[in-house]
Design a protein around this motif. Structure first.
Motif, PDB file in Angstrom:
ATOM      1  N   CYS A   1      36.443  34.622  36.529  1.00  0.00           N
ATOM      2  CA  CYS A   1      37.447  34.829  37.570  1.00  0.00           C
ATOM      3  C   CYS A   1      37.557  33.586  38.452  1.00  0.00           C
ATOM      4  O   CYS A   1      36.542  33.046  38.907  1.00  0.00           O
ATOM      5  CB  CYS A   1      37.059  36.044  38.405  1.00  0.00           C
ATOM      6  N   SER A   2      38.784  33.165  38.714  1.00  0.00           N
ATOM      7  CA  SER A   2      38.996  32.002  39.572  1.00  0.00           C
ATOM      8  C   SER A   2      38.754  32.328  41.049  1.00  0.00           C
ATOM      9  O   SER A   2      38.599  31.425  41.860  1.00  0.00           O
ATOM     10  CB  SER A   2      40.412  31.454  39.379  1.00  0.00           C
ATOM     11  N   SER A   3      38.704  33.623  41.396  1.00  0.00           N
ATOM     12  CA  SER A   3      38.465  34.015  42.785  1.00  0.00           C
ATOM     13  C   SER A   3      36.988  34.194  43.113  1.00  0.00           C
ATOM     14  O   SER A   3      36.504  33.686  44.119  1.00  0.00           O
ATOM     15  CB  SER A   3      39.191  35.321  43.108  1.00  0.00           C
ATOM     16  N   CYS A   4      36.266  34.931  42.255  1.00  0.00           N
ATOM     17  CA  CYS A   4      34.877  35.257  42.594  1.00  0.00           C
ATOM     18  C   CYS A   4      33.854  34.726  41.589  1.00  0.00           C
ATOM     19  O   CYS A   4      32.662  34.790  41.830  1.00  0.00           O
ATOM     20  CB  CYS A   4      34.711  36.762  42.767  1.00  0.00           C
TER      21      CYS A   4
ATOM     22  N   LYS B   1      41.379  40.735  33.603  1.00  0.00           N
ATOM     23  CA  LYS B   1      41.134  41.415  34.877  1.00  0.00           C
ATOM     24  C   LYS B   1      39.682  41.271  35.284  1.00  0.00           C
ATOM     25  O   LYS B   1      38.778  41.337  34.449  1.00  0.00           O
ATOM     26  CB  LYS B   1      41.468  42.906  34.768  1.00  0.00           C
ATOM     27  N   CYS B   2      39.472  41.105  36.585  1.00  0.00           N
ATOM     28  CA  CYS B   2      38.127  41.054  37.148  1.00  0.00           C
ATOM     29  C   CYS B   2      37.782  42.436  37.683  1.00  0.00           C
ATOM     30  O   CYS B   2      38.507  42.984  38.519  1.00  0.00           O
ATOM     31  CB  CYS B   2      38.061  40.015  38.269  1.00  0.00           C
TER      32      CYS B   2
ATOM     33  N   CYS C   1      36.491  41.887  41.866  1.00  0.00           N
ATOM     34  CA  CYS C   1      37.416  41.653  42.981  1.00  0.00           C
ATOM     35  C   CYS C   1      38.844  42.129  42.698  1.00  0.00           C
ATOM     36  O   CYS C   1      39.685  42.116  43.585  1.00  0.00           O
ATOM     37  CB  CYS C   1      37.428  40.176  43.364  1.00  0.00           C
TER      38      CYS C   1
ATOM     39  N   ASN D   1      41.075  40.702  40.749  1.00  0.00           N
ATOM     40  CA  ASN D   1      41.985  39.613  40.413  1.00  0.00           C
ATOM     41  C   ASN D   1      42.494  39.757  38.984  1.00  0.00           C
ATOM     42  O   ASN D   1      41.757  40.192  38.097  1.00  0.00           O
ATOM     43  CB  ASN D   1      41.253  38.269  40.574  1.00  0.00           C
ATOM     44  N   GLU D   2      43.761  39.429  38.764  1.00  0.00           N
ATOM     45  CA  GLU D   2      44.345  39.427  37.426  1.00  0.00           C
ATOM     46  C   GLU D   2      44.861  38.032  37.120  1.00  0.00           C
ATOM     47  O   GLU D   2      45.467  37.389  37.965  1.00  0.00           O
ATOM     48  CB  GLU D   2      45.492  40.436  37.319  1.00  0.00           C
ATOM     49  N   GLU D   3      44.619  37.575  35.896  1.00  0.00           N
ATOM     50  CA  GLU D   3      45.054  36.261  35.458  1.00  0.00           C
ATOM     51  C   GLU D   3      45.630  36.382  34.061  1.00  0.00           C
ATOM     52  O   GLU D   3      45.300  37.307  33.324  1.00  0.00           O
ATOM     53  CB  GLU D   3      43.878  35.274  35.431  1.00  0.00           C
TER      54      GLU D   3
END
Length: 80
Positions: A17-20, A66-67, A70, A72-74
Motif C-alpha cells: 500500500c502506498s499509504s500505510c 485493496k488494503c 487502511c 486504500n484502493e489502487e
C-alpha cells in the motif's frame, strides 16, 4: 491474444500500500466492478471502455488492489 498471468493463476500479485505500507490484496480486474454484466463481456471490448487508454494497445490488465488495513484502493496494470 495475450493473457494476464495474475487472472490465469500463473503468478501471484505482490504489492504494498502506498499509504500505510501493508500488503495489498488483489481484487481482480477493475472492469469486473463496472456493472452487473461487465464480468461477462469480452475482455478486449471492456478494455476499449475502461478509462485506461493504453491498456488494450499495450496489452495490460488493470487490477484493483485493496488494503485491508487502511482501506486504500489502487489500480495496477499487469503486463499480459
Amino acid at each position: 491474444m495475450a493473457i494476464c498471468p495474475i487472472c490465469n493463476g500463473f503468478e501471484e500479485m505482490k504489492a504494498n500500500c502506498s499509504s500505510c505500507g501493508n500488503e495489498l490484496i488483489d481484487s481482480g480486474r477493475i472492469m469486473d466492478y463496472y456493472d452487473d454484466y461487465s464480468a461477462y463481456m469480452p475482455i478486449d471490448q471492456m478494455k476499449m471502455e475502461d478509462g485506461y487508454p493504453n491498456d488494450y494497445k499495450d496489452k495490460e490488465c488493470p487490477h484493483l488492489l485493496k488494503c485491508t488495513v487502511c482501506g486504500n484502493e489502487e489500480v495496477s496494470l499487469i503486463k499480459e
